[in-house]
Design an enzyme around this catalytic site. Structure first.
Site, PDB file in Angstrom:
ATOM      1  N   THR A  14       0.840  -1.197  -0.192  1.00 38.81           N
ATOM      2  CA  THR A  14       0.109  -0.020  -0.143  1.00 38.81           C
ATOM      3  C   THR A  14       0.464   1.299   0.063  1.00 38.81           C
ATOM      4  OG1 THR A  14      -0.396   0.063   2.398  1.00 38.81           O
ATOM      5  CG2 THR A  14      -1.913  -1.245   1.389  1.00 38.81           C
ATOM      6  N   ASP A  15       0.189   2.302  -0.266  1.00 34.22           N
ATOM      7  CA  ASP A  15       0.765   3.667  -0.250  1.00 34.22           C
ATOM      8  C   ASP A  15       0.429   4.503   0.786  1.00 34.22           C
ATOM      9  OD1 ASP A  15      -1.668   4.701  -0.994  1.00 34.22           O
ATOM     10  OD2 ASP A  15      -1.358   5.299  -2.715  1.00 34.22           O
ATOM     11  N   MET A  16       0.692   5.718   1.037  1.00 35.97           N
ATOM     12  CA  MET A  16       0.358   6.585   2.224  1.00 35.97           C
ATOM     13  C   MET A  16      -1.035   6.810   2.321  1.00 35.97           C
ATOM     14  SD  MET A  16       3.290   9.415   2.175  1.00 35.97           S
ATOM     15  CE  MET A  16       2.503  10.328   3.329  1.00 35.97           C
TER      16      MET A  16
END
Length: 128
Positions: A14-16
């Site tokens: 996942t990203d931020m």
């Protein structure tokens, strides 16, 4: 022939924003193709020993939805077309019945010098 591979989304995917980073969908479909190759009985180590490897030549990708941490996904892989020189595969990443990602992937075979070569007859036969 359809092959499905279950995948769970981990934190590292996942990203931020807490959703799957866009490039990771390409990793997911690569895993789907790799496992499909094993499933049909194609030994890539044997191909490499014969001086031939697969290379992705083209990817057409559509991002249609977002997967999140802990989602259980399915990577679906189907052969769309096999010719003497290339293999085109259609792939989807789904959460249940919802399609999150769709791609058309064109792969070719290359020799040790990086030049394109015909798909070996044995390979074409396994893919039909």
């Amino acid at each position: 022939m359809t092959y499905t591979l279950p995948i769970r989304v981990y934190y590292e995917d996942t990203d931020m924003g807490g959703i799957v980073y866009y490039a990771n969908y390409l990793k997911f479909i690569e895993r789907g193709r790799s496992e499909w190759v094993r499933e049909i009985g194609l030994d890539q180590h044997e191909m490499k020993a014969e001086g031939i490897v697969f290379a992705v030549r083209r990817v057409e990708a559509d991002y249609l939805g977002s997967a999140k941490l802990d989602d259980e996904l399915i990577v679906v892989t189907e052969v769309a077309n096999v010719t003497a020189a290339r293999l085109v595969m259609e792939q989807w990443v789904k959460r249940g019945e919802e399609v999150l990602f769709h791609a058309m992937v064109t792969a070719v075979c290359m020799n040790e010098a990086g030049q394109p070569v015909r798909l070996p007859a044995k390979v074409r036969q396994l893919m039909h």
